[in-house]
Design a protein around this motif. Sequence first.
Motif, PDB file in Angstrom:
ATOM      1  N   LYS A  43       0.816  -1.211   0.000  1.00 36.84           N
ATOM      2  CA  LYS A  43       0.000   0.000   0.000  1.00 36.84           C
ATOM      3  C   LYS A  43       0.853   1.266   0.000  1.00 36.84           C
ATOM      4  CE  LYS A  43      -2.847  -0.252   3.405  1.00 36.84           C
ATOM      5  NZ  LYS A  43      -3.943  -0.291   4.384  1.00 36.84           N
ATOM      6  N   LEU A  44       2.078   1.196   0.524  1.00 41.31           N
ATOM      7  CA  LEU A  44       2.960   2.360   0.538  1.00 41.31           C
ATOM      8  C   LEU A  44       3.711   2.550  -0.773  1.00 41.31           C
ATOM      9  CD1 LEU A  44       4.580   2.200   4.092  1.00 41.31           C
ATOM     10  CD2 LEU A  44       2.992   3.907   3.241  1.00 41.31           C
ATOM     11  N   SER A  45       3.703   1.542  -1.622  1.00 37.14           N
ATOM     12  CA  SER A  45       4.476   1.618  -2.862  1.00 37.14           C
ATOM     13  C   SER A  45       3.894   2.688  -3.790  1.00 37.14           C
ATOM     14  CB  SER A  45       4.503   0.270  -3.566  1.00 37.14           C
ATOM     15  OG  SER A  45       3.247  -0.021  -4.124  1.00 37.14           O
ATOM     16  N   PRO A  46       4.742   3.313  -4.605  1.00 40.13           N
ATOM     17  CA  PRO A  46       4.259   4.355  -5.521  1.00 40.13           C
ATOM     18  C   PRO A  46       3.251   3.828  -6.538  1.00 40.13           C
ATOM     19  CG  PRO A  46       6.648   4.389  -5.396  1.00 40.13           C
ATOM     20  CD  PRO A  46       6.189   3.194  -4.633  1.00 40.13           C
ATOM     21  N   LEU A  47       3.351   2.566  -6.904  1.00 39.96           N
ATOM     22  CA  LEU A  47       2.395   2.017  -7.865  1.00 39.96           C
ATOM     23  C   LEU A  47       0.991   1.952  -7.285  1.00 39.96           C
ATOM     24  CD1 LEU A  47       4.536  -0.916  -9.302  1.00 39.96           C
ATOM     25  CD2 LEU A  47       4.049   1.301 -10.373  1.00 39.96           C
ATOM     26  N   PHE A  48       0.895   1.692  -5.987  1.00 45.57           N
ATOM     27  CA  PHE A  48      -0.413   1.567  -5.347  1.00 45.57           C
ATOM     28  C   PHE A  48      -0.907   2.914  -4.831  1.00 45.57           C
ATOM     29  CE2 PHE A  48      -3.386   0.135  -2.043  1.00 45.57           C
ATOM     30  CZ  PHE A  48      -4.094  -0.819  -2.753  1.00 45.57           C
ATOM     31  N   ALA A  49      -0.009   3.685  -4.216  1.00 44.13           N
ATOM     32  CA  ALA A  49      -0.407   4.952  -3.599  1.00 44.13           C
ATOM     33  C   ALA A  49      -0.382   6.101  -4.601  1.00 44.13           C
ATOM     34  CB  ALA A  49       0.495   5.275  -2.418  1.00 44.13           C
ATOM     35  N   GLY A  50       0.341   5.953  -5.701  1.00 49.54           N
ATOM     36  CA  GLY A  50       0.406   7.018  -6.685  1.00 49.54           C
ATOM     37  C   GLY A  50       1.599   7.937  -6.503  1.00 49.54           C
ATOM     38  N   HIS A  51       2.141   8.027  -5.300  1.00 49.53           N
ATOM     39  CA  HIS A  51       3.290   8.880  -5.040  1.00 49.53           C
ATOM     40  C   HIS A  51       4.042   8.357  -3.825  1.00 49.53           C
ATOM     41  CE1 HIS A  51       0.250  10.290  -2.251  1.00 49.53           C
ATOM     42  NE2 HIS A  51       1.205  10.872  -1.555  1.00 49.53           N
ATOM     43  N   ASP A  56      11.137   6.935   4.608  1.00 45.43           N
ATOM     44  CA  ASP A  56      11.157   6.490   6.004  1.00 45.43           C
ATOM     45  C   ASP A  56      10.061   5.473   6.337  1.00 45.43           C
ATOM     46  OD1 ASP A  56      13.394   7.988   6.497  1.00 45.43           O
ATOM     47  OD2 ASP A  56      12.293   9.690   7.351  1.00 45.43           O
ATOM     48  N   PRO A  57       8.788   5.714   5.969  1.00 47.54           N
ATOM     49  CA  PRO A  57       7.770   4.709   6.278  1.00 47.54           C
ATOM     50  C   PRO A  57       8.003   3.389   5.541  1.00 47.54           C
ATOM     51  CG  PRO A  57       6.723   6.775   5.646  1.00 47.54           C
ATOM     52  CD  PRO A  57       8.184   6.911   5.399  1.00 47.54           C
ATOM     53  N   VAL A  58       8.496   3.480   4.306  1.00 43.55           N
ATOM     54  CA  VAL A  58       8.765   2.264   3.538  1.00 43.55           C
ATOM     55  C   VAL A  58       9.899   1.488   4.188  1.00 43.55           C
ATOM     56  CG1 VAL A  58       9.514   1.375   1.294  1.00 43.55           C
ATOM     57  CG2 VAL A  58       7.923   3.291   1.401  1.00 43.55           C
ATOM     58  N   LEU A  59      10.970   2.185   4.566  1.00 44.37           N
ATOM     59  CA  LEU A  59      12.100   1.534   5.221  1.00 44.37           C
ATOM     60  C   LEU A  59      11.676   0.898   6.546  1.00 44.37           C
ATOM     61  CD1 LEU A  59      15.105   0.961   5.043  1.00 44.37           C
ATOM     62  CD2 LEU A  59      15.513   3.128   6.203  1.00 44.37           C
ATOM     63  N   GLU A  60      10.820   1.596   7.284  1.00 45.58           N
ATOM     64  CA  GLU A  60      10.328   1.060   8.555  1.00 45.58           C
ATOM     65  C   GLU A  60       9.522  -0.225   8.336  1.00 45.58           C
ATOM     66  OE1 GLU A  60       7.107   2.348  11.921  1.00 45.58           O
ATOM     67  OE2 GLU A  60       8.352   3.929  11.051  1.00 45.58           O
ATOM     68  N   LYS A  61       8.680  -0.253   7.309  1.00 53.66           N
ATOM     69  CA  LYS A  61       7.876  -1.451   7.017  1.00 53.66           C
ATOM     70  C   LYS A  61       8.758  -2.604   6.529  1.00 53.66           C
ATOM     71  CE  LYS A  61       3.908   0.064   8.138  1.00 53.66           C
ATOM     72  NZ  LYS A  61       3.288  -0.455   9.348  1.00 53.66           N
ATOM     73  N   ILE A  62       9.780  -2.285   5.745  1.00 53.56           N
ATOM     74  CA  ILE A  62      10.691  -3.334   5.280  1.00 53.56           C
ATOM     75  C   ILE A  62      11.429  -3.946   6.448  1.00 53.56           C
ATOM     76  CG2 ILE A  62      12.815  -3.739   3.970  1.00 53.56           C
ATOM     77  CD1 ILE A  62      11.768  -1.717   1.906  1.00 53.56           C
ATOM     78  N   ALA A 104      19.845   0.850   8.793  1.00 52.79           N
ATOM     79  CA  ALA A 104      18.626   1.650   8.933  1.00 52.79           C
ATOM     80  C   ALA A 104      18.838   2.942   9.710  1.00 52.79           C
ATOM     81  CB  ALA A 104      17.537   0.825   9.606  1.00 52.79           C
ATOM     82  N   GLU A 105      19.592   2.883  10.770  1.00 53.22           N
ATOM     83  CA  GLU A 105      19.752   4.060  11.620  1.00 53.22           C
ATOM     84  C   GLU A 105      21.229   4.372  11.768  1.00 53.22           C
ATOM     85  OE1 GLU A 105      17.771   3.680  15.343  1.00 53.22           O
ATOM     86  OE2 GLU A 105      16.013   2.747  14.441  1.00 53.22           O
TER      87      GLU A 105
END
Length: 141
Positions: A43-51, A56-62, A104-105
């Motif tokens: 859902k966070l990916s640009p293909l699904f969300a559009g942008h 940071d949120p993507v890295l956190e989910k990964i 990550a950090e």
Amino acid sequence: MEKFDRLAKRVGNFLECFAEISMAVFGLCLIGFVFVELWQLVKLSPLFAGHLTSFDPVLEKIITFFLLFEFLAMAAAAMQNHGHLAADFLISLGITALLRGLIAEHGTPTQNILTSLAILALIIGEILMHWQNNREHHDNK
């Protein structure tokens, strides 16, 4: 005394069975959490969300996804070995966790050096453990 030994054996068998069932339930829960994290990542990916405004949120989910995946691997290894985990498996998990944290950090240079030294110590420990196991295996032949 014989009655006590039988009772102790029954209680031990019950606890071992309970631990294996609990580990199986834990593994099933982890599978569910892995799929939830994977869906949130999609859902966070640009293909699904559009942008994509921030990584940071993507890295956190990964990171969360791979952390859950490591726990799942640990639960599977424990189930295969009747609740026992090999030391090299745990060392590898530690190395992976430290590397993930280092990537990550980015902390202060001192923290990065200490984390790198901890990774190096774990790698040296694993090499020495394998060297000793191979030496013992060779001596027993």
